[in-house]
Every structure is written in C-alpha cells, then in structure tokens.
Design an enzyme around this catalytic site. Sequence first.
Site, PDB file in Angstrom:
ATOM      1  N   ASP B 413       6.670  -1.657  58.407  1.00 40.97           N
ATOM      2  CA  ASP B 413       5.367  -1.269  58.888  1.00 40.97           C
ATOM      3  C   ASP B 413       5.022   0.026  58.158  1.00 40.97           C
ATOM      4  O   ASP B 413       5.898   0.645  57.565  1.00 40.97           O
ATOM      5  CB  ASP B 413       5.507  -1.053  60.395  1.00 40.97           C
ATOM      6  CG  ASP B 413       4.252  -0.512  61.002  1.00 40.97           C
ATOM      7  OD1 ASP B 413       3.180  -1.008  60.631  1.00 40.97           O
ATOM      8  OD2 ASP B 413       4.340   0.396  61.833  1.00 40.97           O
ATOM      9  N   ARG B 769      -6.674   7.518  57.416  1.00 39.16           N
ATOM     10  CA  ARG B 769      -7.070   6.496  58.390  1.00 39.16           C
ATOM     11  C   ARG B 769      -8.488   6.780  58.812  1.00 39.16           C
ATOM     12  O   ARG B 769      -8.841   7.925  59.097  1.00 39.16           O
ATOM     13  CB  ARG B 769      -6.167   6.548  59.613  1.00 39.16           C
ATOM     14  CG  ARG B 769      -4.756   6.177  59.345  1.00 39.16           C
ATOM     15  CD  ARG B 769      -3.860   6.708  60.418  1.00 39.16           C
ATOM     16  NE  ARG B 769      -4.062   6.006  61.688  1.00 39.16           N
ATOM     17  CZ  ARG B 769      -3.358   4.932  62.034  1.00 39.16           C
ATOM     18  NH1 ARG B 769      -2.455   4.462  61.229  1.00 39.16           N
ATOM     19  NH2 ARG B 769      -3.564   4.338  63.189  1.00 39.16           N
TER      20      ARG B 769
END
Lengths: 369, 1323
Positions: B413, B769
């Site tokens: 991940d 992000r």
Amino acid sequence: MMASSYNAKDEDGHITVSGPGGGGTLRGKKPENTAFKQQRLPAWQPILTAGTVLPAFFIIGLIFIPIGIGLYVTSNNIKEFEIDYTGVDMSSPCFNCSQNFSWNSTRPCTCTVPFYLEQPYESNVFMYYGLSNFYQNHRRYVKSRDDSQLNGNVDSLKEPSKECEPYAKHDGKPIAPCGAIANSMFNDTLELFYNDPNGTRVQIPLTNTGIAWWTDKHVKFRNPGGDSSNITASFQGTSKPVNWRKPVYELDTAADNNGFINEDFIVWMRTAALPTFRKLYRIINKTSSMVPTLPRGNYTLEVVYNYPVRSFEGRKRMILSTISWMGGKNPFLGIAYITVGSVCFFLGVVLLIIHHKCGNRSNSADISN
Amino acid sequence: MTWRSPLALVREALRGQRAREKDLRNLASNLPYEGLEKGKQPNRYFPGNAIKTTKYTLLLFIPMNLFEQFHRLANIYFVGLAILNFVPVVNAFQPEVALIPICVILCLTALKDAWEDFRRYQSDRKLNNTPCLIYSRKEKQFVERRWKDVRVGDFVRVVCNEIVPADLLLLHTSDPSGVCHIETSNLDGETNLKLRRTMSGLCISHPVFEPESFNSVVVCEKPNNNLNHFKCYAEKPDKEKVGAGIESLLLRGCTVRNTDHAVGFVVYAGHETKSMLNNNGPRYKRSKLERKLNINVFFCVILLFTMCLIGALGHFLWLQALPVVPPFLVPDSNGHLDSPSLSGFYMFFTMIILLQVLIPISLYVSIELVKIGQIFFITNDIDLYDEDTDSRVQCKALNITEDLGQIEYIFSDKTGTLTENKMVFRRCSIMGTEYPHKENAIRLAVLEEPESEEDIIFDHVPQPPNTRWSLDTEDTNPEDTQHHHGSWRKSKVAGTAQSNVAFSSPLETEVIPDRKLLQQISRAESSSSSSQKIDPYLDFFLALAICNTVVVSMATAQRQRTSESLHSRQTNNPLNTLSNLVKKPGSLHRIFTFWQRKPKRNRTISEDSVTEGDDFNPPVKTEEPGDINGLQTCSLYAPSQCNMPATTSDNLSYEAESPDEAALVYAAKAYGFTLLARTHDSVTVRLPSGEDLVFEVLDTLTFDPIRKRMSILVRHPITKKFVLYTKGADYAIMELLGTPYAEHLSGSQKNIAADTQHHLDCYAKEGLRTLCFTKKIVSDKMYESWLVNRRRALAAIDNREELVMDTAVQLETNLSLLGATGIEDRLQESVPDTIVALREAGIQVWVLTGDKPETAVNIGYACRLLEDEDLVINMSCKNKLTCTSILDCTLEEVRRYSEDPRNVDTTQDISLVIDGRTLTMALSSDLQDRFVDLAKRCRSVLCCRVTPLQKSRVVKVVREKLKVMTLAVGDGANDVNMIQAADIGIGISGQEGMQAVMASDFAISRFRHLKKLLLVHGHWCYTRLANMIIYFFYKNVAYVNLLFWYQFFCGFSGTAMIDYWLMIFFNLFFTSVPPIMFGIMDNDVSAEMLLGVPELYRMGQGAGAYKFSTFWVSMLDAFYQSLVCFFIPYLAYQDSDIDVFTFGTPLNTISLFTILLHLSIEIKAWTVIHWVIILGSVVLYFIVTLAYSGLCITCNPPSNPYWILQSQMADPMFYLICILTTVVALLPRYIFHVLRNSIAPSPLAQARHLDRLDPSTKSELIKEWRSFRGGGQVKRSRLSTPPSPTLETPVDIHLQSPISSDVMGDEFILNVITENYQRPLHT
C-alpha cells in the site's frame, strides 16, 4: 486499574493491542539488547574448504594407518583352528549320526573326528562350538524366555511368562527353564584328545567355568530359592524342557554350575546376533609356561552327537582359538583401518592440489567472479 | 427450585432456542421483574454476562482433551501403531512399551492444554468479578455488582475511564447533549475517541436518569460480530418506533472517556457481545515449506511401505527355503505354525511397527518448537523495535516464519505504508488561485534534515546555524536560531512520547500561513464583516474547520484520559515534562522570528511581492502584543478579546479518525479559524476576528468509500441559511459541480473549476494528496423535503445503509467549488533504501494505491520504485478493446526488448503504471494471462486508483498465475483484503487504526523494518528450518535403516537389536535437542552480510535450500551412512560370540556419533550453546545408557540390557569400531562440503568468507560485490532524501509566479515505448 484488568485478556491473544496505558509503560517493550537475544553470541564459524580441512585428512591418515597395521598384525598372530563335524558328507565320521537324529532319541550317537594342529597353541585356548544358519536372533525366538524365572523368581518358576508359549508348560507342569531358547539348547558334548606321537591318547582337560559373563552368572541368573545346596528340591514340581534329556538341575554335578547358573546354559541363553555364530564351550587353561597348551600334532575330537542341524541346513563346527586383546581372529578391522587411512591420506593430497589451484580464488578475490 | 416436568423443561429450552435464533429480539427492562424467579424473567433466554472462554471443565478434561488430540493425524498414526502392537501375531515389541510414545505425546499436549485453559479460566474469573454498577429497583439506585451479574435488560452505569461490561444501548449520559466518548483500543486498537450519543427521543433527559421510567421494548437484531454495525429500534408503549444504530451502542471492552458517567440498557451480554464474537483464535496458515514437507513425508510413507514389502517378501522366501521346522521357529501357543505366506503377510505389519520412526512424527512437534524459538528471536530483535510507538514486531501467525525467506512479490500500500501517514498541510488553491505556502515548505524542509545528534541537549550545543533559513538573519540573534533548532528536536521527541494522542506533535500541526493568503483573508474579513456577505475565502476556511469529524478535546480532558499513566510518566521521564513546557514557547517564538525576518528578505530580493509584504507586515507587528513567549498566538489575530479564557487555542487538541482531517483543521487554525468545540449538533469556530460562531449541525453525511466524500449540513448562525459543506476526492467532487457560485465574482465557475483542476494535477504530481472543498446553500424548502427522506432512511431497519447513502447523494448535487488543498504525506524513513534492497534481493515490488496516477508516479520516483533510466509503461485506457490491443502491443514490445541482445547488459528496467479501470479490464479472465505475462517482465508495477477489492484481486491473480510467494503490506482497513489474500500479510501499525494489523500475520511499525524482517529473519528462518527438516528426515532414515539392514540377518523376522527403551530415548532425548537448536539458532551468514548483500536472499526464493534434490541427496546419504554404520560392525563381529543386544550397542553409539557429527558439519556457527547441547547429548547418552544397563537386570525382556554397555566399554574393539565407522560414514558429506566450498562456492559460502574479514575490508568488498552484481552501486550513490519540491532553494520562491510553473518545475517525462498509445500522464 480496571483498564489493566481488562487487558488481562490480552494474554489469550484475542486482543493484542497496547492499551491506553501505553504511555505509562513507555519504552517498556523495548527488547533487551543482549548478545543472546540479538543473536550475536560469539561464535566459531568454521568454513570447510580444502585449505582448512587439509591437516585433518593427513592426521586421520597418519593415525589410522598405524592402528590398522597394529590390528592386522594382532589378528594375524591369533591362532585359530576350525573343524566342521556336521557330517553332511558321506565320508565324514559323523555322517551316520547326522542321519538318524531325533531330539528324543535315547541312544546317544558318538563320532570321532581326527585333526592335526600345525602350530602349537601357546596361551590359553578357547574352545568354541559354532553353528551356521541358526537364527538365534529370530524375533519370536529371542523373546521366548522368562528372565525373572531365570533370575530365581519362584512365582515365575511356577507360572512362566506368556512369552514362553508354547514351551511354558508341559503336561500341566511348568517348564523350567521355559521358552524356545532353552528348549533348543545346544547339547552336543565335545571332548578333545591329544594323540601323542608315542601313541598314547591324552584327554585334554577342559574347564567349563568362566565361559559366561560374570554378571550373567552372578546377577542375572539365579537358582530358585537362592541357595544351590538342595537344587533338586527347588525345582520340585517343574518339568524339563521337552527337548532336553535331563532336567535343569542335572546339568552339572558341581553345585555352583548347576541349574540356571550352569554356564553352558547361560552362554546359550545369550542369543547370538547373527545366524552364523560361535559360542564359547570350554577353556583350555595353560598349565605351565614351559609346554604349549596345545602342542603341534594329531588330535581327536570326540563328539556326542545330539544336536540336529539338518532341519535348517546348518553346520556345526568346533573352533580352537587363542585370544588377544581384540578378541578372536578377524583381519577385517585392521584392513579397514589401513584402507580408510590411505584413502584419507590420498584425499589430503587431492585437497592439497585443489587448494593450490583454487585456493586463491576461494578467498576474497573470488567475489567478483 | 420447584419441580417441573421434563416436558416443560424441554419446551422451555426449545422456546429459548427459538428466541435466540430469531432475527429480531424483543428486550424489555428487567426492573419490573426484579426478585422474581427465573422462569418469569422476560429476558431469561439470553445468556448472562459471565463469560467462559475455557475449553474444558474439570471433570470432562480427559475425554474432551483426548477427543481433541485425536483430531490430529499424527496421533492417530501413533495409536494405530500401538494397537497393531497389541495384535499378537504382528507385534514387534512388548505391547505395553509401544504405548509409551503416544502416551508421552498425549500427556505433554494435555498438560500444555490444561495450563492454557487454566490461564483462560483465571482471566475469565478476573473479568467476571470486575465490579460494575447495576440499577436495583429495591434500593432505588445503582448498586455495585460483578460483571457476571449483568443480564440482558439491566441498566448499567459506567463512569469515566471505566470499561463497559456488556453491549449497552446508551440511554443517558452526564453530558447535557447526550454524547459519550469511548475509546475502542481494546477492540480495534484505534486510540482516537469515538462519539456515541444517546438514543434520541427515547428518554426524557432529566438531569438524573430514572431507569424505572423506561417502559419501551427494545427490538434489536441477532448478535453479530460487526463492530461497526448495529441495528435496533425501541418501541414505546404508544407504538412509536425510535431507531438507533452503532452510534448509540457502547461496546463491551471499550473505555468511557471524557464523560462523567453514562447509563445504558444491556442488549447483548457475555458471549453475545460484539467484542466476544470478534474473539477468534490465532490464525492458522500453512507455509510453503510445510506443504513441500508433506510431500516428502508422503515419500517417506512410500519408502516405508517398500521396506515393509521387502521385509514381508523376504520373510516369506526365507520361510520357504527352510526344509523342515527348525528349532528356532517358535510356533504359537497351540503348537501351530503359520504358513510362510501368512507369516509374510503378518510380517508386513510387524515391519511397519518396527520402522515406524521413518515417518517423522516428532518432526511436527520439533517444527513447532523451532518456530516458537524463531518467533522469540524475531520479536526480540531490537532493530525491529520502534521507539516512537514502543512496539515490537508482532508475529500473529505462528507457523509461517520461514515463508518470510521465500518472498518473490511484495504488494505494498502507499499511504501509511511507504509514507508516514502524518499529513502536513502544504498548499491550497482557493477560487482558482494558488497559494504555495513557501514558508511552510521551508520549515518542513529544515525539519526533514537528518537528525544527526539524536540526543542533543537542547540548550547549549554549539551548532552552525542552519544555512537554509538563516541566510538572511543578520539581525536575528544566532542564539535564537539555535534555541529553536534544539527545541524542535526536543519537541519532536516530546510529541512522539505521547503518541496515543493523535497529531500532538507540533511538527505536523504547525502551519505557517501564506502571507498573500493571510492578506486576502484579512481583506475579506474586513469587507464581509461590514457587508454581511460571505467571502469565498472565509467559506473555504470555514469548510476546512467544520467539514470533518474531528473531536476537540481539551487539554484537561486529555490529562484525565491518560491519568492512569501520568504518574509513571512523570517519574520515569521528568525530561519529557520539562520539554513539554519548553516546546511551545520555542516553536511559537520561531514563527515570530520568521515573520520578522521575512520582510527583510523581501526587500532585498524585491520582486512583485514587496508591496504586499509591506502591507502585510504592520498588522503582524501591531497584533503581536510584544509577547515574547507568544503564549496564546497561533493565529496572528491573537484572541486578545477572547471571551472564553479557559479555552485558549493552545489547550485544544484534535482527535481525528483520519490524519487528513486533523491536518486541515490545523491549517484552518493557522489562519485563525479555530475549531473550538464540536458536539453532535453544533460546531463552534473562532473566526480570525476573535468572534466565536456556533453552527448548528443539522446532519453529517459521513465518508464512505463509494461516494468518496463527506458533507456536513449546518445552519449559519448569522445568515440562518442552511449550508452544506462537502469535501472529497477531486473526481468525486468535480462531476457534482453546479451553477457558478458567488455571482459577485468576475470569474466564471468554469474557469475556477478548470484552474483548480489544473492545480490539483500539479499537486498530484508533487505527490500531494488532494481534496476539494465545495459549498452549497440549501433552501429551506429543499431541506424540509430532504429531512423527511432522511428520517425515513434512518429509521429503516432493512437496507438502512443504502437508503442513508441515497439521501446523501440526493443532497450532494449542484455544489459550488471553493477550492482545493494539497496535503503532503512524507515518505517514511529509509523507504527508498528498503525498496532498493528488496529489489536487489530479487523481489518484485508492486505498489497498489488509491491515489491518482500522478501522485503515485511521483511517490514511485521518490521511493526509488521507479528510476530515471527506467522504461515506464503507462497503461490507461477507457475500453476493453483498446486495453487488449495495448496489452498485446506492449507485451510484444517488451518481449522484443528483452530478447534484444543489445539490451542484455544495460541496467534499464521496465516498469508499469496502470490505473484502476484498466486494471479491472486487464484482470478480466481473457486478458489475465497476458497481463500477468507483462507484469512478470516488469521490474516494478504501480497500480493507481485501485479499490480494496482490486488490491486483493491483483494479489490473488499474481499468486495463482505465477505460483509465487506473495507478501502484502498495508496499514489501513482498505488493505485488509489484500493482506488476507497474500501468502504473508504484514500490517503496519500506523495512524489508521489496527484493522490491518488485526488481519495480518506479522505486524511491524515501520516499512523499513521489512528489510531486516525479510532479508535477515526471513533468510535465517527459512534456511534454518529447511536444513533442520532435511536433517530430521536424514536422521530418522539413517537410524531406522540400521534395523532394516539387520532384517537381512535375522530372517526378516522383525527383530530389533537395540533395546526398545534406548530407541525411544534415542529419538526423545539424545538426538532431539540438537536439531531444534540448529533450527532456532544456526547463523549461516551474519545479519550484517545479509543486509549488506541483499542478493543472498535469492537463495530462498523458488525452491532454495529445500529442494527435492536436497531431500533425495540427504536420503541417499542416510542410506549410505546406515549401510556403513551397520556393515562395519557386522564385518567386525562376524562369526563371533556376540549376542543380539551387545551387537546393537555399538550400532546405537555409532549412530549417535554419526548423527550428531553430521549435524556438526551442517552447523555454520558454533556458540557456547551449540557446544553445550551437542556435548550434553553425548554425555546424556552415556549416562542414561550406563545407568539403564547398570540397573536393569530382568526388566524389559527380551533385551536385558544388564551390563552390556559396561562390558562393551571395557573392550577396545568397541572404540576402534566406533571411530572407524563414524569417520567412514561422514567422509562423503564432509568431502562434498569441502569440494563445493573450494571449487564452486555458493554466494552464501562467499558471504561467510567475507564475514571473517575485518570490518573495513569487509564493507569494501560488500560494495564491490554489489556494484558488480546488480549495478546497485551506481544507483546507490544518488540515494538521498527523496526529491521533493520542498527542497527548492529559498531564492527562487520569490522569483517565480506563485502559480503552477514552479510547481510544474520537476515535471517528469515518461518513456512510452510505442506510438499508438503514447499519452503523457497529465492529459
């Protein structure tokens, strides 16, 4: 307080989370920085390469070859004489005896086997009987005995162990000694005569004690009742093994060699490891230092031929052997030591060559290879 | 107890069964029935709260435990053999003796089980007797009872910091708004507080709760183990139904926090509570090695049968050859002898008993022990310990340690795994204008400097002033700088010290505002305060502050929360408290120096921003009340007119479920929009002006992975309008944008959207992000109609989730864009290094992330998953047809590329970037093979925008198609699927709770721990275990074959020439410990070498040390050795008067020496423990055997070991035979090792050579090796902190326009290899 009590469940592995008290036990979980726990214990790390093991091979070679030579010489110095008296051949003196055999025959068959000893036997001579193809190590056979009966246990005397079946009871009476081993005991009688060149036949005295292990005779085998003074009474109410001619308390006349502690019996009860074996029968003790125990010359072996071996195509032998520290004559070990020593020496040389050819490579410079 | 008919009892039991099985349960209060007998109780069918996790009871322990144990095949095998031994015709040993092994094993296991069960019983009892407060009608108050007394239908009162005894429906709390905070760390490990609220409308919230007035019937679902889901409704006497969900349920095992007390109605008790239903035992996985081992065990079975057949046939032929019945054939008790064929048949079974050890049953026990030892060493590795979280590596699956050494594919991940998952606000774009926050970037860049002096004394270590931001500080006191520097470090430590508080470290929370933006706000503020209009800038920050689920906890509450641990912390670490005191002034002081310095530089560099800077400076100076300590200034508009002096903003601490939210709230705080309080129906925000606005929260549309956004519906306190703030992923928001917002603005919405999108793309490329923020004004009418739907949805008991989500989607339309934020998630420490090492170890690393491709690619470069010289294939297509053709073309190209002889020597590798949609197509059944073929040729694969399900699908496909060992590593709930799908799942205990850790096989706290875990522990565990297993097979075969060879000389009658007890002891004591020690402790190569030369890991991949060839070679060796061990003594004792067991004694001794010395050849490192154990085994053998043959006179017939060893040891032949045989037996293996190490040394042997060199040459040679093999050296030289935009020099900040171009500076170019799908990423 209560939080910690709930965390007690953690031990089950169900809830494995550091509780809110984690801050309190700050650094509590840090593993100890010990050499053991960090797997850094000081260690010897041998690397087996031609260079490092070279000396070992040479040392093995250098040690083994002398040992081998010593063994070989010792073995060769042992004098051994063997004579087969089975009587398979028509020409054999015991042919007749071997033909009409039966365990229960009442009339003993005797035969006389002459032989010539080419060398004098200096020290004590051990007289063996040898049997071939007799599988004393058969599993069911090995088991077929009652050690506690042989150890003098009166209860076992009266009620032999099940292992002895079907040689446990005869006509409702317990057999002593019970079992197949005892039942099949070697019962030939061997006597040795020296034919003096002057024609007289001298019987050579054979000692029948000291042929069994000391521990067997004194610890493992005991007559029932303990004392051997009235041995017949001790064996009252027992039956002799079916194949035996006489009961166990008549094996010998000497009180300390009778019953279960009869050494011929004890020797037989120590079941041989391999189908071809020999068992110590008698010892011919050296009488004086001047004359050899068995001088060179003609001998006669007188056999009371009782023991049938044709049922298993076996052979019976009589062996006369002197004894050294390494036991009987067996050149194998000496040869083996010499061979292995030589092989190691040879390998050492091979490794020396390899070491010289690849030695530099196997070190650091090899990495980029 | 009155007598009741059995029929009634049965009826009662059936009724109880039905009541428990029903989908819905009706629960009523117990209070009206208090004191009545059990039959009258309404909730009598439901279990009480006493728990019993014990498996056995005292009386039934033996039968139950035996039943349990006989589920194991091995035990059945043992018992079968023992039974076989009781059959007289086939038995090989004394029947009673044959029971010994099985009894020993059963007893040991039973003892272990009993001890474990006793421990469980103790903890149960402790738990059951924990005090709690239950309401009693008699006493009209809550009385203290035990947990086990709690029944369904009771009212339980829980006070602060107490653990909830059962699943409670929350009815009342001390909080006037009816909320209660719980901490669920006992259940899921998440340490943030969760909000629970009372069931609305059920109880009139008196100041004092009256349980007796509770007269509703609670209808709830059947118990299930879903911790995040619960459905129930309460039916009032007037038939009105009130629904409730998980938000009103206090779960057993949780701790009540920040709430004085709470009262709940017990809905589930004891074993029906959600926490108990979640208690599953440890996971059981079967390792690859174990699967191979089973095949080898199967070979052993075949071998055993062959040997038994030979025995049976031999016995038959031997009997056939006998002319008559010889005296040594013992008939059975009636004098009857079996026919040869029947005897041969029986002999087959006798042989099985005799040679049973060939099947290494003890191997399984040994493997378990070895794994326990290996796990002990893994968990005790100090390098895998994380100081910050005080956590070691956890091994949850106990039996797959050796799989760690065989990994070929790693699926990782990104967020939280490769990165810290500590979000730092970096940039934002408001109404189409970019605010790059350069100052903040600089600050972070400084912080990222490697900490060379970890334990710096923070006041007086002379340090050169940090060049990057003290270049222009001529007028600032250099001591100041140093002071700051020190205090940062200190505060970082202090921050992490209390890591159970999310984001308390100033490193993450402090944001230095962008000057231009501050200015803009102050302008907007002044204008909006007068004109009553809401400026989009203010709206943006309001959204930042409001639109989240962050819980505000006061510093006081915080203290309460950690009260248990407080005193110990104080005593343990007074320095921490001290540094806590110091950190705040220090960090704030720093900001001021920053502000003071800034204008100077602006003047000197003097670009377009000069005037603005000047404009901007005065407020700073005037607002700053000369307060050097800066105690209460987080915003520049310090709340000097603060009306709540108790709650200065410094006292606030935010607890967020997701780190992004906290970062955004802190960002808003930096601009003066301070989130002061949040209850379930209101949010209080302090504006920069110091004014506190209390928003009424009408509803919160929580985040879900399908919508990928969350919204909050509030009523503006001034305008009284209903406002919906939504934040979410850009693609989830952009398509919902409606009409232009704020028509007073000149720019059209379209432009704003386009600009924002452009900024978003840039952010993504920087690896940030992104989140979009929107606002929507909801008209009253619309709200009313929506509310009806919403209520209906919430009350529904079926499909509630879908209905609730539908209502959320209904409302989230026509949004107007406010802006976007870019949050940085920094890479974890030494991630690139780890990835490079893993790749050198021959492991393919895949990164699966939910992020945008741009973000992912950037992170990929940063963590050196992708290299500049790599060939990067980008796959992104809309439909399957193109996907197919692209796949085919790429595959063709890649094949041609790799086959091209010119490319053989180049280090260029192929990497693949694929997005979620394309991945779905590529994984469809017809393209799967081609995709896997392509991926196989790529060095690294980056999958973007993948869902949790896709993650697990990828893992499964690769694992099944390529038949490789896979490892998945992740930290969040979205990785759980993947973690469970892989051969090894690794959870990172990070910021996102513990779901991943709970599902994982191993839990680590940092990604870099993976390096040592795999390269060192994986390698060790694998080689150790593989060698141990092979050795075990060898050992058993070598020993048992002695018996087999003997059969040729005993008429295949099944005789054992070794005493049976000694045979048992041989396996049980004399030769069992050394291989276990070997499996736990052997170090073939040092950890340093393994880390230094990752290539060594490749040894374990594929088959590694445990190949079929190794198995068969060792089998052959075993046969050879047993031949030697049997025939040398045989020849030496041939035709002598030796007896059976005297012959067996040297054989046994020789075997012991051979077996132990064989192990000594295999042992690579001899520590004290090795010496002690090996020599101990030999000594033990002689002591035990001597004692046994010294004491046993008539025992254990027929062997009678009396005085056998003693007489043998008095015979020189014994020693001569032992020495010769051992040497001959071991010579081939020894020579083999020597030749292999001398002529063609394996890399491991070379590494062992290097290990012996002195450190400096060693490191040099390691470098040389690496550079030669992998070309790793070239790449290594560039290994530094990941390229990040924060490293731009301060100078060019002011040279470039704040928008886009500098962001785009480090644009990357993808090498795309074929024409037809050449598409740059950002179009």
